[in-house]
Design a protein around this motif. Structure first.
Motif, PDB file in Angstrom:
ATOM      1  N   ALA A   1      29.006 -68.440  42.159  1.00  0.00           N
ATOM      2  CA  ALA A   1      30.368 -68.836  41.772  1.00  0.00           C
ATOM      3  C   ALA A   1      30.555 -70.344  41.877  1.00  0.00           C
ATOM      4  CB  ALA A   1      31.382 -68.113  42.648  1.00  0.00           C
ATOM      5  N   ARG A   2      30.006 -70.936  42.931  1.00  0.00           N
ATOM      6  CA  ARG A   2      30.132 -72.379  43.096  1.00  0.00           C
ATOM      7  C   ARG A   2      29.418 -73.132  41.973  1.00  0.00           C
ATOM      8  NH1 ARG A   2      29.200 -72.638  49.700  1.00  0.00           N
ATOM      9  NH2 ARG A   2      31.432 -72.701  50.240  1.00  0.00           N
ATOM     10  N   GLU A   3      28.231 -72.670  41.613  1.00  0.00           N
ATOM     11  CA  GLU A   3      27.479 -73.349  40.562  1.00  0.00           C
ATOM     12  C   GLU A   3      28.120 -73.184  39.195  1.00  0.00           C
ATOM     13  OE1 GLU A   3      23.136 -73.156  38.319  1.00  0.00           O
ATOM     14  OE2 GLU A   3      23.348 -72.257  40.309  1.00  0.00           O
ATOM     15  N   LEU A   4      28.558 -71.959  38.884  1.00  0.00           N
ATOM     16  CA  LEU A   4      29.071 -71.676  37.542  1.00  0.00           C
ATOM     17  C   LEU A   4      30.516 -72.122  37.354  1.00  0.00           C
ATOM     18  CD1 LEU A   4      27.404 -68.211  36.846  1.00  0.00           C
ATOM     19  CD2 LEU A   4      26.585 -70.517  36.297  1.00  0.00           C
ATOM     20  N   ALA A   5      31.141 -72.602  38.427  1.00  0.00           N
ATOM     21  CA  ALA A   5      32.496 -73.143  38.301  1.00  0.00           C
ATOM     22  C   ALA A   5      32.549 -74.275  37.284  1.00  0.00           C
ATOM     23  CB  ALA A   5      32.982 -73.635  39.660  1.00  0.00           C
ATOM     24  N   ARG A   6      31.467 -75.046  37.191  1.00  0.00           N
ATOM     25  CA  ARG A   6      31.476 -76.200  36.282  1.00  0.00           C
ATOM     26  C   ARG A   6      31.552 -75.796  34.812  1.00  0.00           C
ATOM     27  NH1 ARG A   6      26.429 -77.137  33.987  1.00  0.00           N
ATOM     28  NH2 ARG A   6      24.736 -75.916  34.910  1.00  0.00           N
ATOM     29  N   VAL A   7      31.209 -74.532  34.498  1.00  0.00           N
ATOM     30  CA  VAL A   7      31.315 -74.064  33.105  1.00  0.00           C
ATOM     31  C   VAL A   7      32.435 -73.051  32.948  1.00  0.00           C
ATOM     32  CG1 VAL A   7      28.926 -74.562  32.496  1.00  0.00           C
ATOM     33  CG2 VAL A   7      29.504 -72.316  33.451  1.00  0.00           C
ATOM     34  N   GLY A   8      33.281 -72.909  33.963  1.00  0.00           N
ATOM     35  CA  GLY A   8      34.442 -72.032  33.838  1.00  0.00           C
ATOM     36  C   GLY A   8      34.128 -70.550  33.901  1.00  0.00           C
ATOM     37  N   VAL A   9      33.081 -70.187  34.640  1.00  0.00           N
ATOM     38  CA  VAL A   9      32.696 -68.774  34.775  1.00  0.00           C
ATOM     39  C   VAL A   9      32.857 -68.348  36.226  1.00  0.00           C
ATOM     40  CG1 VAL A   9      30.797 -67.117  34.614  1.00  0.00           C
ATOM     41  CG2 VAL A   9      31.111 -68.845  32.827  1.00  0.00           C
ATOM     42  N   ARG A  10      33.645 -67.318  36.460  1.00  0.00           N
ATOM     43  CA  ARG A  10      33.813 -66.768  37.798  1.00  0.00           C
ATOM     44  C   ARG A  10      32.732 -65.721  38.082  1.00  0.00           C
ATOM     45  NH1 ARG A  10      38.330 -63.641  38.441  1.00  0.00           N
ATOM     46  NH2 ARG A  10      38.807 -63.497  36.213  1.00  0.00           N
ATOM     47  N   VAL A  11      32.378 -65.567  39.354  1.00  0.00           N
ATOM     48  CA  VAL A  11      31.410 -64.550  39.773  1.00  0.00           C
ATOM     49  C   VAL A  11      31.992 -63.787  40.955  1.00  0.00           C
ATOM     50  CG1 VAL A  11      29.077 -64.060  40.607  1.00  0.00           C
ATOM     51  CG2 VAL A  11      29.464 -65.986  39.040  1.00  0.00           C
ATOM     52  N   MET A  12      32.056 -62.472  40.817  1.00  0.00           N
ATOM     53  CA  MET A  12      32.562 -61.596  41.868  1.00  0.00           C
ATOM     54  C   MET A  12      31.592 -60.447  42.086  1.00  0.00           C
ATOM     55  SD  MET A  12      35.553 -62.465  43.211  1.00  0.00           S
ATOM     56  CE  MET A  12      36.210 -60.885  43.774  1.00  0.00           C
ATOM     57  N   ALA A  13      31.746 -59.762  43.218  1.00  0.00           N
ATOM     58  CA  ALA A  13      30.968 -58.552  43.459  1.00  0.00           C
ATOM     59  C   ALA A  13      31.869 -57.478  44.044  1.00  0.00           C
ATOM     60  CB  ALA A  13      29.799 -58.822  44.407  1.00  0.00           C
ATOM     61  N   ILE A  14      31.604 -56.247  43.642  1.00  0.00           N
ATOM     62  CA  ILE A  14      32.272 -55.078  44.201  1.00  0.00           C
ATOM     63  C   ILE A  14      31.243 -54.312  45.017  1.00  0.00           C
ATOM     64  CG2 ILE A  14      33.471 -52.915  43.691  1.00  0.00           C
ATOM     65  CD1 ILE A  14      34.372 -54.158  41.037  1.00  0.00           C
ATOM     66  N   ALA A  15      31.633 -53.904  46.223  1.00  0.00           N
ATOM     67  CA  ALA A  15      30.750 -53.114  47.085  1.00  0.00           C
ATOM     68  C   ALA A  15      31.344 -51.716  47.233  1.00  0.00           C
ATOM     69  CB  ALA A  15      30.594 -53.778  48.447  1.00  0.00           C
ATOM     70  N   PRO A  16      30.934 -50.790  46.357  1.00  0.00           N
ATOM     71  CA  PRO A  16      31.497 -49.438  46.424  1.00  0.00           C
ATOM     72  C   PRO A  16      30.999 -48.689  47.654  1.00  0.00           C
ATOM     73  CG  PRO A  16      30.411 -49.872  44.309  1.00  0.00           C
ATOM     74  CD  PRO A  16      29.988 -50.938  45.253  1.00  0.00           C
ATOM     75  N   GLY A  17      31.831 -47.767  48.113  1.00  0.00           N
ATOM     76  CA  GLY A  17      31.420 -46.850  49.159  1.00  0.00           C
ATOM     77  C   GLY A  17      30.811 -45.605  48.543  1.00  0.00           C
ATOM     78  N   LEU A  18      31.295 -44.442  48.977  1.00  0.00           N
ATOM     79  CA  LEU A  18      30.742 -43.159  48.530  1.00  0.00           C
ATOM     80  C   LEU A  18      31.555 -42.655  47.341  1.00  0.00           C
ATOM     81  CD1 LEU A  18      30.357 -41.810  52.146  1.00  0.00           C
ATOM     82  CD2 LEU A  18      28.501 -42.602  50.661  1.00  0.00           C
ATOM     83  N   PHE A  19      30.910 -42.630  46.181  1.00  0.00           N
ATOM     84  CA  PHE A  19      31.587 -42.292  44.935  1.00  0.00           C
ATOM     85  C   PHE A  19      30.987 -41.038  44.308  1.00  0.00           C
ATOM     86  CE2 PHE A  19      33.702 -46.173  45.330  1.00  0.00           C
ATOM     87  CZ  PHE A  19      34.650 -46.317  44.325  1.00  0.00           C
ATOM     88  N   GLU A  20      31.782 -40.399  43.466  1.00  0.00           N
ATOM     89  CA  GLU A  20      31.291 -39.277  42.683  1.00  0.00           C
ATOM     90  C   GLU A  20      30.408 -39.825  41.556  1.00  0.00           C
ATOM     91  OE1 GLU A  20      34.700 -37.128  41.323  1.00  0.00           O
ATOM     92  OE2 GLU A  20      34.895 -36.003  43.192  1.00  0.00           O
ATOM     93  N   THR A  21      29.120 -39.584  41.681  1.00  0.00           N
ATOM     94  CA  THR A  21      28.154 -40.029  40.677  1.00  0.00           C
ATOM     95  C   THR A  21      27.169 -38.890  40.449  1.00  0.00           C
ATOM     96  OG1 THR A  21      26.631 -40.916  42.340  1.00  0.00           O
ATOM     97  CG2 THR A  21      28.327 -42.415  41.492  1.00  0.00           C
ATOM     98  N   ALA A  22      26.211 -39.121  39.557  1.00  0.00           N
ATOM     99  CA  ALA A  22      25.194 -38.106  39.309  1.00  0.00           C
ATOM    100  C   ALA A  22      24.434 -37.766  40.585  1.00  0.00           C
ATOM    101  CB  ALA A  22      24.228 -38.598  38.230  1.00  0.00           C
ATOM    102  N   MET A  23      24.266 -38.771  41.455  1.00  0.00           N
ATOM    103  CA  MET A  23      23.539 -38.553  42.697  1.00  0.00           C
ATOM    104  C   MET A  23      24.290 -37.595  43.617  1.00  0.00           C
ATOM    105  SD  MET A  23      22.243 -41.390  45.473  1.00  0.00           S
ATOM    106  CE  MET A  23      21.572 -42.376  44.132  1.00  0.00           C
ATOM    107  N   THR A  24      25.590 -37.811  43.790  1.00  0.00           N
ATOM    108  CA  THR A  24      26.358 -36.938  44.681  1.00  0.00           C
ATOM    109  C   THR A  24      26.686 -35.604  44.025  1.00  0.00           C
ATOM    110  OG1 THR A  24      28.414 -38.013  43.981  1.00  0.00           O
ATOM    111  CG2 THR A  24      27.352 -38.851  45.967  1.00  0.00           C
ATOM    112  N   ASP A  25      26.745 -35.553  42.695  1.00  0.00           N
ATOM    113  CA  ASP A  25      27.009 -34.292  41.999  1.00  0.00           C
ATOM    114  C   ASP A  25      25.928 -33.261  42.292  1.00  0.00           C
ATOM    115  OD1 ASP A  25      29.322 -35.243  40.903  1.00  0.00           O
ATOM    116  OD2 ASP A  25      28.470 -35.681  38.932  1.00  0.00           O
ATOM    117  N   SER A  26      24.709 -33.725  42.565  1.00  0.00           N
ATOM    118  CA  SER A  26      23.601 -32.806  42.787  1.00  0.00           C
ATOM    119  C   SER A  26      23.557 -32.250  44.208  1.00  0.00           C
ATOM    120  CB  SER A  26      22.267 -33.517  42.483  1.00  0.00           C
ATOM    121  OG  SER A  26      22.046 -34.573  43.405  1.00  0.00           O
ATOM    122  N   LEU A  27      24.433 -32.762  45.087  1.00  0.00           N
ATOM    123  CA  LEU A  27      24.430 -32.312  46.470  1.00  0.00           C
ATOM    124  C   LEU A  27      25.166 -30.984  46.621  1.00  0.00           C
ATOM    125  CD1 LEU A  27      25.298 -35.681  48.274  1.00  0.00           C
ATOM    126  CD2 LEU A  27      23.052 -34.598  48.112  1.00  0.00           C
TER     127      LEU A  27
END
Length: 255
Positions: free
Chosen positions: A176-202
């Motif tokens: 984010a600090r580097e890409l600020a000079r070109v007007g691009v933001r950088v974020m991250a999402i850290a999901p917890g336990l979600f309904e996905t194909a992996m949990t559907d099989s449980l």
């Protein structure tokens, strides 16, 4: 109200969090490139939302470059929103009981999850930097990467996965600090336990046990809730350089 950026690319867009995000951005008015390892599945989601389906291995820099070429041609410009959802989950102990050390699994997990995210982010930033700015702040685009609560709460058997997601979390601020000079933001999402194909099989009792450990709401997350956070990050120009946990208040136990 439509999203402020009208073009998007979502990796891992044929399933789970990526598919929900691609659908949601399309509903908000964005033209979306759905990138997935499977061309058939990418095209199926793209056909549903009026986007374009593209096949690429995110850990292959040349394949990702070609995918961005295809996306830019189809969308009419470089994507202003890029969401990295492609990744794999692995379970392997550092010292397995069978005595076979899982170096290959560790390397593959880092290549796809961490290197793949970096490759896509790099190509996205390069393309976004050529776009016209959208406002007085000099905004050109936003990149949203997917970490995991395992970044902080890694369980036994998650060494490779936690390391890959920790890398994604750690690169958020310097990127984010580097890409600020070109007007691009950088974020991250850290999901917890979600309904996905992996949990559907449980088994249902296992799913219920997992959900019981989530403070509130006591259920697995819905993929659409991840997509809602993507929307908010896109809309809120002051969100930059940080990792947001999306987890219902859960903290993973050692096993």
């Amino acid at each position: 109200m439509t999203v402020p950026f009208q073009t998007a690319l979502v990796t891992g867009g044929a399933s789970g969090l990526g598919r929900a995000t691609a659908r949601h951005l399309a509903q908000l008015g964005a033209r979306v490139a759905v990138l997935d390892l499977s061309q058939e599945r990418a095209s199926a989601v793209a056909d549903e939302i009026g986007g374009v389906g593209i096949s690429a291995d995110v850990s292959d820099a040349k394949a990702v470059a070609a995918a961005f070429d295809t996306a830019c041609d189809a969308l009419g410009s470089a994507p202003r929103i890029v969401v990295n959802c492609a990744g794999i989950g692995t379970a392997a102990r550092i010292l397995p009981r069978d005595g076979v050390l899982p170096f290959a699994a560790f390397e593959q997990t880092l290549r796809i999850n961490l290197l793949g995210t970096y490759i896509v982010m790099s190509h996205a930033a390069q393309r976004m930097s050529t776009l016209e700015t959208l406002d007085g702040d000099g905004t050109r685009g936003v990149i949203i990467n997917t970490a995991s609560v395992a970044w902080q709460d890694g369980q036994i058997g998650q060494a490779a996965y936690a390391a890959s997601k920790g890398g994604i979390a750690s690169l958020t601020l310097p990127a984010a600090r580097e890409l600020a000079r070109v007007g691009v933001r950088v974020m991250a999402i850290a999901p917890g336990l979600f309904e996905t194909a992996m949990t559907d099989s449980l088994p249902e009792d296992v799913r219920a046990s997992i959900a019981a450990n989530i403070p509130f709401p006591s259920r697995l997350g819905h993929a659409g809730e991840y997509a809602l956070l993507v929307e908010h990050i896109v809309r809120n120009p002051f969100l930059n350089g940080t990792v947001i946990r999306l987890d219902g208040g859960v903290r993973l136990q050692p096993r």
